[in-house]
Design a protein around this motif. Structure first.
Motif, short mmCIF file in Angstrom:
data_model
loop_
_atom_site.label_atom_id
_atom_site.label_comp_id
_atom_site.label_asym_id
_atom_site.label_seq_id
_atom_site.Cartn_x
_atom_site.Cartn_y
_atom_site.Cartn_z
N MET A 1 38.47 38.16 50.08
CA MET A 1 39.06 37.16 50.71
C MET A 1 38.79 36.78 52.13
O MET A 1 38.47 37.77 52.86
CB MET A 1 40.69 37.79 50.55
N GLU B 1 42.58 33.39 54.46
CA GLU B 1 43.21 33.38 53.39
C GLU B 1 44.21 34.58 53.47
O GLU B 1 45.25 34.59 52.99
CB GLU B 1 42.54 33.65 52.21
N LYS C 1 47.13 34.12 55.78
CA LYS C 1 48.11 33.01 54.97
C LYS C 1 48.97 34.20 54.10
O LYS C 1 49.96 33.96 53.84
CB LYS C 1 47.24 32.08 54.32
N ASP D 1 44.38 31.94 46.60
CA ASP D 1 43.08 31.17 46.00
C ASP D 1 42.31 31.81 45.15
O ASP D 1 41.07 32.22 45.60
CB ASP D 1 42.48 30.13 47.02
#
Length: 243
Positions: free
Chosen positions: A82, A86, A89, A173
């Protein structure tokens, strides 16, 4: 005499609540004054000025930092592919007020927080900001009392378990992570296929499958095609990392 008896009765009731809280959550504070402070709202202090109570605001400050560090360490180790953006977040989603309220309700913080009469009457026990602050204060108190490892053990059961179960998958994601992961072994194109659609239009469930070079990597379900593909990618990542 009557007042002394009443005070003793109230103190015994508070003490019993904290004992039950610790037993329920498998925790035993060495310094129970820290535990009490973590759940003491400023409104309670204002109504008990004759007693040396201290509110939880300083512990909240410390707990905020400890929580951010602990969650950052957990995410850094759990999601090696990651990106920094990301990770940031996802951490923000975990330590935001609504999430902290969810965690606080999970362990019934509202039952043990000490409030002034006014705050009690206006629904303080269920007020989101108050519960979120109490959660951070508790983390700060637990850190001071027993250190980071005990904090992590507590978060394992209350916070990380929810992350593992996909409670925050809406901000993750997995498809990008999977693409990055498989590209390490050479070129290849991931293919997502909807295997199944069922249920009425307002409550549709989709089942997706992800494969590479005709090799099935994982399957997942969701209320939209996008969500199903994300869950399929999440399952695929878990499978690949176990191999």
């Amino acid at each position: 005499m009557r007042k002394t008896y009443r005070d003793r009765k109230i103190n015994n009731k508070i003490s019993q609540k904290f004992k039950e809280f610790q037993t329920r959550n498998g925790i035993k504070f060495n310094d129970e004054k820290l535990l009490m402070q973590a759940f003491t709202h400023s409104s309670y202090v204002n109504e008990h000025r004759k007693k040396p109570h201290e509110d939880n605001e300083r512990l909240e400050f410390l707990g905020d930092a400890v929580l951010e560090l602990s969650v950052s360490q957990y995410l850094f180790k759990k999601y090696p592919t990651m990106s920094e953006g990301e990770l940031t977040k996802l951490r923000a989603a975990i330590v935001c007020e609504p999430s902290l309220v969810m965690f606080a309700n999970e362990v019934k913080f509202g039952e043990v927080v000490l409030l002034g009469k006014g705050e009690e009457m206006t629904g303080g026990r269920t007020r989101p900001a108050l519960l979120a602050d109490a959660f951070e204060a508790f983390i700060g108190a637990l850190y001071l009392d027993q250190g980071l490892e005990t904090v992590i053990s507590f978060l394992d059961k209350v916070v990380y378990l929810k992350v593992d179960s996909g409670a925050f998958s809406h901000v993750m994601d997995f498809k990008s992570q999977l693409q990055e992961y498989v590209q390490r072994d050479g070129p290849g194109t991931l293919e997502y296929k909807i295997l199944q659609e069922e249920g009425p239009a307002h409550n549709r469930i989709f089942v997706s499958q992800v494969s590479i070079n005709n090799e099935v990597l994982g399957e997942g379900a969701g209320r939209s095609k996008k969500e199903a593909e994300q869950h399929a990618a999440q399952m695929a990542l878990g499978k690949l990392k176990e191999e």
